[in-house]
Write an enzyme that holds these catalytic residues in place. Sequence first.
Site, PDB file in Angstrom:
ATOM      1  CG  HIS A  95      -1.847  -1.201   1.240  1.00 37.15           C
ATOM      2  ND1 HIS A  95      -2.495  -1.602   2.370  1.00 37.15           N
ATOM      3  CD2 HIS A  95      -2.173  -2.108   0.280  1.00 37.15           C
ATOM      4  CE1 HIS A  95      -3.189  -2.709   2.112  1.00 37.15           C
ATOM      5  NE2 HIS A  95      -2.995  -3.037   0.859  1.00 37.15           N
TER       6      HIS A  95
ATOM      7  CG  HIS B  71      -7.654  -3.061  -1.319  1.00 34.97           C
ATOM      8  ND1 HIS B  71      -7.021  -2.023  -0.661  1.00 34.97           N
ATOM      9  CD2 HIS B  71      -6.888  -4.150  -1.118  1.00 34.97           C
ATOM     10  CE1 HIS B  71      -5.935  -2.478  -0.076  1.00 34.97           C
ATOM     11  NE2 HIS B  71      -5.825  -3.769  -0.333  1.00 34.97           N
TER      12      HIS B  71
ATOM     13  CG  ASP C 201      -3.645  -5.212  -2.764  1.00 35.27           C
ATOM     14  OD1 ASP C 201      -3.124  -4.366  -2.006  1.00 35.27           O
ATOM     15  OD2 ASP C 201      -4.464  -6.071  -2.359  1.00 35.27           O
TER      16      ASP C 201
ATOM     17  CG  HIS D  87      -0.400  -9.496  -2.468  1.00 30.27           C
ATOM     18  ND1 HIS D  87      -0.326  -8.203  -2.941  1.00 30.27           N
ATOM     19  CD2 HIS D  87      -1.185  -9.449  -1.369  1.00 30.27           C
ATOM     20  CE1 HIS D  87      -1.040  -7.407  -2.159  1.00 30.27           C
ATOM     21  NE2 HIS D  87      -1.574  -8.145  -1.203  1.00 30.27           N
TER      22      HIS D  87
HETATM   23 ZN   LIG Z   1      -3.941  -4.641  -0.127  1.00 24.92          ZN
END
Ligand SMILES: [Zn+2]
Length: 307
Positions: free
Chosen positions: A82, A239, A243, A266
């Site tokens: 972030h 969001h 990311d 991720h």
């Molecule tokens: Zn995140």
Amino acid sequence: MLRDDIYQTTLNSEITFSGVGLHSGKEISVRISPAYANTGIRFKRGDIPSSEYVKITPFNVYSTQLATSIKCGDFPISTVEHLMAALYGMGVDNAFVEVYGQEIPILDGSSLPYVKMIKEVGIKALSKKRKFLKLRKKMVIEKDGKLIEMLPSRFMKITTHIEFDNPFIGYQKVFVNITPETFANELAPARTFGFKNDIEKLWSLGLAKGGSMENAILIDNDRVINQEGLRMHDELVRHKALDLLGDISLIGYRFFGHVRSYKSGHLMNNIFARSLLVSTDLYTVEELDEKVAIDGFELKPEAVAAL
Ligand SMILES: [Zn+2]
């Protein structure tokens, strides 16, 4: 014509903040300092005397469980995404980040606190030009029904799709043409989210100790438990786009391309960033000529003459 789009930048002055780490639940402080051109974003552990600044790349990522975690030499720093998204989204190319603990504080679970801190100190242009990664050919990675692809573009664009069995979330899509303004308004406020059952499991394993409704959206079946509800109706997919931008930013260049993701997280974001950097036949790295660049557009000299 925006000088800041062509030249590298750093912060006008230092930023310091502290907050709870998502994993450890401990209070951790961070100092972000201005840096000279070509430094990139460098991290070190302020609480470990032998830790030295390391310029991070996608190859410094050692874990993508729950967050993106890097190693600075031997020393881990978790949950960098972030902060990285905020520096990249707001156009900060060079900075030293000193972390007094093993993770970046989660703050409110979004990038908004960073955007406010960056706006408060301001950004200055340096004398060296930025290097832009220009994608020349399409690139795709795909696994288990998840996908990230990047297409050549004159802009820095992101389209993110999510699809959950959960009836409250279902299928969502967001498209953003990334500029400091769109980043600050459309992606930065979007908070991380989790499911009540998963969080309870993590807590029982001694993980996510700092996780709470102060820093995450908590979902139980078909409803949001947080009293304040969502900041935007499509906050969750926004969001995921945040990311993705944070994870891609580790490539260390501004990019010209359109990144489209479907159900990525991720791990896949990091594989994409690594794959992109090593696929040197798919892109060129260039500086922009001040005379032919306007706010991310690349224009032919004759078009500039006509303006
Ligand atoms: Zn995140």
